[in-house]
Enzyme design. Structure first.
Site, PDB file in Angstrom:
ATOM      1  N   HIS A 136      -8.846  23.215  30.926  1.00 34.48           N
ATOM      2  CA  HIS A 136      -9.476  24.507  31.663  1.00 34.48           C
ATOM      3  C   HIS A 136     -11.095  25.039  31.096  1.00 34.48           C
ATOM      4  CE1 HIS A 136      -7.177  27.162  29.744  1.00 34.48           C
ATOM      5  NE2 HIS A 136      -7.767  28.217  30.186  1.00 34.48           N
ATOM      6  N   HIS A 162     -12.333  27.453  29.651  1.00 35.91           N
ATOM      7  CA  HIS A 162     -11.781  28.958  28.636  1.00 35.91           C
ATOM      8  C   HIS A 162     -12.643  28.295  27.024  1.00 35.91           C
ATOM      9  CE1 HIS A 162     -10.183  31.981  31.828  1.00 35.91           C
ATOM     10  NE2 HIS A 162     -11.115  31.937  31.517  1.00 35.91           N
ATOM     11  N   ASP A 166     -11.612  29.180  23.914  1.00 36.67           N
ATOM     12  CA  ASP A 166     -10.727  28.991  23.417  1.00 36.67           C
ATOM     13  C   ASP A 166      -9.940  27.685  23.315  1.00 36.67           C
ATOM     14  OD1 ASP A 166      -9.941  30.365  25.761  1.00 36.67           O
ATOM     15  OD2 ASP A 166      -7.265  30.716  24.568  1.00 36.67           O
ATOM     16  N   HIS A 167     -10.487  27.100  24.165  1.00 33.71           N
ATOM     17  CA  HIS A 167      -9.914  25.697  24.409  1.00 33.71           C
ATOM     18  C   HIS A 167     -10.131  24.575  24.794  1.00 33.71           C
ATOM     19  CE1 HIS A 167      -5.691  27.371  26.660  1.00 33.71           C
ATOM     20  NE2 HIS A 167      -6.643  28.378  26.242  1.00 33.71           N
ATOM     21  N   HIS A 188      -5.078  30.602  36.826  1.00 25.84           N
ATOM     22  CA  HIS A 188      -5.678  31.163  36.005  1.00 25.84           C
ATOM     23  C   HIS A 188      -7.493  31.471  35.518  1.00 25.84           C
ATOM     24  CE1 HIS A 188      -6.732  32.393  31.616  1.00 25.84           C
ATOM     25  NE2 HIS A 188      -6.970  31.179  31.385  1.00 25.84           N
ATOM     26  N   ASP A 243      -2.998  27.231  30.032  1.00 28.48           N
ATOM     27  CA  ASP A 243      -2.584  28.690  30.119  1.00 28.48           C
ATOM     28  C   ASP A 243      -2.408  28.940  31.782  1.00 28.48           C
ATOM     29  OD1 ASP A 243      -3.529  29.352  27.796  1.00 28.48           O
ATOM     30  OD2 ASP A 243      -5.591  30.294  28.213  1.00 28.48           O
ATOM     31  N   HIS A 249      -0.770  28.376  23.936  1.00 29.31           N
ATOM     32  CA  HIS A 249      -0.411  29.715  23.571  1.00 29.31           C
ATOM     33  C   HIS A 249       0.788  29.541  23.061  1.00 29.31           C
ATOM     34  CE1 HIS A 249      -5.044  31.345  23.269  1.00 29.31           C
ATOM     35  NE2 HIS A 249      -4.706  31.123  25.198  1.00 29.31           N
TER      36      HIS A 249
HETATM   37 FE    FE Z   1      -6.524  30.883  26.555  1.00 27.55          FE
HETATM   38 ZN    ZN Z   2      -7.883  30.403  29.441  1.00 32.86          ZN
END
Ligand code: FE
Ligand code: ZN
Length: 241
Positions: free
Chosen positions: A56, A58, A60-61, A114, A133, A171
């Site tokens: 996805h 985001h 942090d990915h 998400h 996530d 995570h």
């Molecule tokens: Fe994340």
């Molecule tokens: Zn995420």
């Protein structure tokens, strides 16, 4: 046929995943949010990267995608539905479509909730699922762009995978999730055993993942929710826990 999955800790509590096909040596990297430690990890394993798989959009990915792509010249695969907000995709796929990694094939499972365009990558050769996530050990992702109905349907698809499927999530949230899980399911012996194992793993500096679909079915309150309304109630309580 063997496909090995290795979690690489990055950022504060994220995991990128290296997937290596034992037959061909072909290698994929899931969710490269931070380039330097991932380039080092790939170099330590022979320096081959064929494919980046995104779950996805985001940061942090995906934040390290361009740097990793430039270093290895690999292809980038992600959700067609989210192509306008992902790094440029070489391979844009939707529900049921496949990528090839050496002798292994990975199938897209659409898992909105998400985010709208969130996908998971299922490899029968693991078997393993890289689920970003959507599903965590003892938890699930927050509902940023979807309703409880969306997440319930997405989790039901993941729960229907073979029980031995390794859950390669985005995570290290297991112990934080455990506090909430025990509060809503206090009499679940399998859950207590899992939390004790996770506490030992973290005390030893080890990841608590991959977990398995069978273990999550037995311990994860969000997978055990009987319907979307229950899942929505749990998610709202967890947001304020
Ligand atoms: Fe994340
Ligand atoms: Zn995420």
């Amino acid at each position: 046929m063997t496909l090995h999955a290795t979690p690489i800790p990055i950022l504060k509590d994220n995991y990128a995943w290296l997937l290596q096909d034992g037959d061909s040596g072909a290698t994929a990297l899931v969710d490269p949010a931070e380039a330097a430690p991932l380039i080092a990890a790939i170099a330590a394993r022979g320096g081959r990267l064929d494919l980046i798989l995104l779950t996805h959009h985001h940061a942090d990915h995906v934040a390290g995608t361009e740097e990793v792509r430039a270093r290895f010249g690999c292809a980038v695969a992600g959700a067609r539905d989210d192509a306008d907000r992902l790094p440029p995709l070489d391979i844009a796929l939707g529900e049921g479509e496949e990528v090839t990694l050496g002798t292994a094939r990975g199938r897209v499972i659409a898992t909105p909730g998400h985010t709208r365009g969130h996908i998971a990558w299922f490899f029968p050769a693991g078997p393993l699922v890289a689920c970003g996530d959507t599903l965590f050990s003892l938890g699930c992702g927050r509902l940023f762009e979807g309703k409880a109905e969306d997440m319930f349907a997405s989790l039901a698809k993941l729960a229907a995978l073979p029980g031995e499927t390794l859950v390669c999530c985005g995570h290290e949230y297991t112990l934080a999730n455990a506090r909430f899980a025990r509060s809503v399911d206090p009499d679940n012996a399998a859950l207590h055993a899992r939390v004790a194992e996770a506490e030992r793993q973290r005390a030893a500096g080890l990841p608590t993942v991959p977990t398995t679909i069978a273990l999550e079915r037995a311990t994860n309150p969000f997978l055990r929710a009987a319907d979307a309304a229950t899942l929505g109630m749990l998610r709202a309580r967890k947001d304020n826990f």
